[in-house]
Every structure is written in C-alpha cells, then in structure tokens.
Write an enzyme that holds these catalytic residues in place. Structure first.
Site, short mmCIF file in Angstrom:
data_model
loop_
_atom_site.label_atom_id
_atom_site.label_comp_id
_atom_site.label_asym_id
_atom_site.label_seq_id
_atom_site.Cartn_x
_atom_site.Cartn_y
_atom_site.Cartn_z
N LYS A 47 37.36 86.91 75.23
CA LYS A 47 38.01 85.61 75.44
C LYS A 47 37.53 84.90 76.71
O LYS A 47 37.35 83.69 76.72
CB LYS A 47 39.53 85.76 75.50
N ASP A 83 46.49 79.77 71.67
CA ASP A 83 47.62 80.66 72.00
C ASP A 83 48.83 79.90 72.57
O ASP A 83 49.97 80.20 72.22
CB ASP A 83 47.18 81.73 73.00
#
Ligand code: ATR
Length: 251
Positions: A47, A83
């Site tokens: 990420k 997210d």
C-alpha cells in the site's frame, strides 16, 4: 465479493488474488497493463510502496499515504484509497452521524490513518490513543487530531460519542479487548477487525446498549468503492456482503 458483483451485472471480468513479493511490485503493475486489466487492490506491504509507482494520486491516497486501489487508465496508473470512504459508509449504514462529535480512535497504524482521515473530514473531534504514544502523537499532528495518554483514556472514552478500534487486539484471541470492559462511549462502538466479526469489545458494547458496527461494513464498502472506480457501475452491496460473509465463515 467482487466476482459475485461482476456476475450479477453481467460483466465479463474476474477478480483474482496474486501473491507478489515486495521486489516484484513494479513488474506486477506493468503486467496489469499488458494483460488489459482494469486495475487491482493492494494489501500489506504494497500500500505504501505503490505511492511512488503511480502517475496520479487521488487526494485521499495522498493524504492517507497509502494506495489500496489502482485504476489503469490508458496505460497509466491512478492510485486511490477507498478505505476512509468505506469506513465512513459503514458508519452511515448504522445510522451514525459523526458531525462535530468527539470520537476516540484506538491504534495509530496503517488502518488508523484511513479512519482518522475519514472522521476528521466528517468534522469530528478525534482523540488518538496508541500503545506506543509517539506514534499516536505523530498521527495526531499530521491530521490535526489530539493524542491522549493512557491515564486520560477512560474519561476520554466516556465523554466521547463514539469509539473505533483499529488495533489488532481481538484478531488473534476473540476474548481480548484493547480496553477495560466498562470504558464505553455514549453512543456507538466500531471494531474494524472482521475476524471474528463479534469481538469482545463489540459484545460488551452491545450488552451495554451501545450501537455497534463490525468490520464487515468497511471491508465491503471499500470494495464497493473500488468496484465503482474500475467499472463505473454500482455493485449490489447485499450480494457483496453475502459473498464476503460466506468466505469469512469458512476461515
Ligand atoms: P494496521 O495496518 O492493520 O493498522 P499496524 O500498522 O501494524 O497494522 O498497526 C497495528 C496497531 O495495533 C498499532 O496501533 C499497534 O500498536 P503499536 O503502534 O504500539 O505497535 C496496535 N497493537 C497491536 N497489538 C497491540 C496490543 N497487544 N495492545 C495494544 N495495541 C496493539
């Protein structure tokens, strides 16, 4: 959950898992272009590393400092982070209106960054506690939140409207809780852990009549947001949730 949603919309595409070692991230991304893929999701440890591989970053990916969704557009990579919006959609679904209320966040790792970003953008006053306090302090500074010490934690929670657990406590042992059972906020408790879905923290909060939000909502909605980026279509949330549940129940 992606395959179930793709099938329902009659889209001829497939979502597959790929095991990629850190050194191979660049070539794995190049492979996406070669194979004509719409994009991918990224998980630990890619990420953060992916930030430098993107041609364009969304404001969320930039602020959170992590890319969980890559969109391939004309051979270029757009890095997104779904997210924070996924987390906020899971709160909305439970009827939680964050507004200008006070929310305590437990933990200061990668997951906490997206949660704190989402809460701050909704206007909340965010208090961050972490086992190692320097990490809480630097996260708080970055997102204009407030770091709190362990001695302040019980009172801060009791005065807050909501509490979010982003630590991995409860993940290994469902009987572990990151806090004492009687430290509860006034209105709602969210645990982003989704294995198990009902952690000790949520069990205790439910028994004390607080609204509870488990980690499945964030998992499904971050996926739904990624799905929208790749396909331009809205997936069926119920179908995605059922598919995710079916897999989680087998783990
Ligand atoms: P993630 O990306 O899932 O957030 P992470 O970056 O490794 O993972 O962060 C894990 C979080 O859980 C951290 O806030 C960690 O606290 P430290 O920064 O002090 O390590 C927290 N955590 C893990 N185990 C914990 C425990 N037993 N008690 C309290 N906090 C814990």
């Amino acid at each position: 959950m992606h395959n179930a949603a793709l099938e329902l919309l009659g889209l001829e595409a497939q979502y597959e898992a790929r095991d990629v070692i850190p050194e191979a991230l660049k070539s794995a991304l190049e492979q996406l272009v070669i194979s004509g893929a719409w994009g991918c999701n990224l998980s630990i440890p890619h990420k953060e590393a992916a930030l430098t591989q993107m041609h364009h970053l969304s404001p969320q990916a930039q602020a959170i400092g992590a890319v969980n969704t890559v969109l391939v557009k004309n051979g270029f990579f757009e890095g997104h982070n779904t997210d924070a919006d996924g987390f906020m959609r899971s709160l909305e679904e439970a009827g939680v209106r964050v507004g200008q209320t006070s929310v305590v966040v437990l933990g200061a790792g990668g997951a906490a960054r997206a949660v704190v970003y989402g809460l701050k953008h909704a206007g909340a006053e965010v208090l961050i506690w972490n086992r190692s306090s320097p990490r809480a302090e630097s996260l708080a500074q970055e997102f204009q939140a407030r770091a709190i010490e362990t001695s302040e934690l019980p009172a801060s929670i009791q005065n807050a409207a909501g509490l979010v657990n982003t630590t991995s406590v409860g993940l290994e042992n469902p009987d572990d809780s990151p806090i004492a059972d009687d430290w509860l906020p006034q209105d709602w408790v969210c645990d982003i852990v989704y294995r198990p879905l009902e952690t000790r923290l949520l069990r205790v909060a439910k028994a004390a009549k607080r609204r509870t939000i488990d980690g499945l909502g964030m998992l499904v909605y971050q996926g739904a947001n990624a799905f929208e980026l790749w396909t331009g279509q809205s997936p069926d949330i119920k179908v995605m949730r059922q598919a995710a549940m079916a897999v989680l129940e087998k783990l």
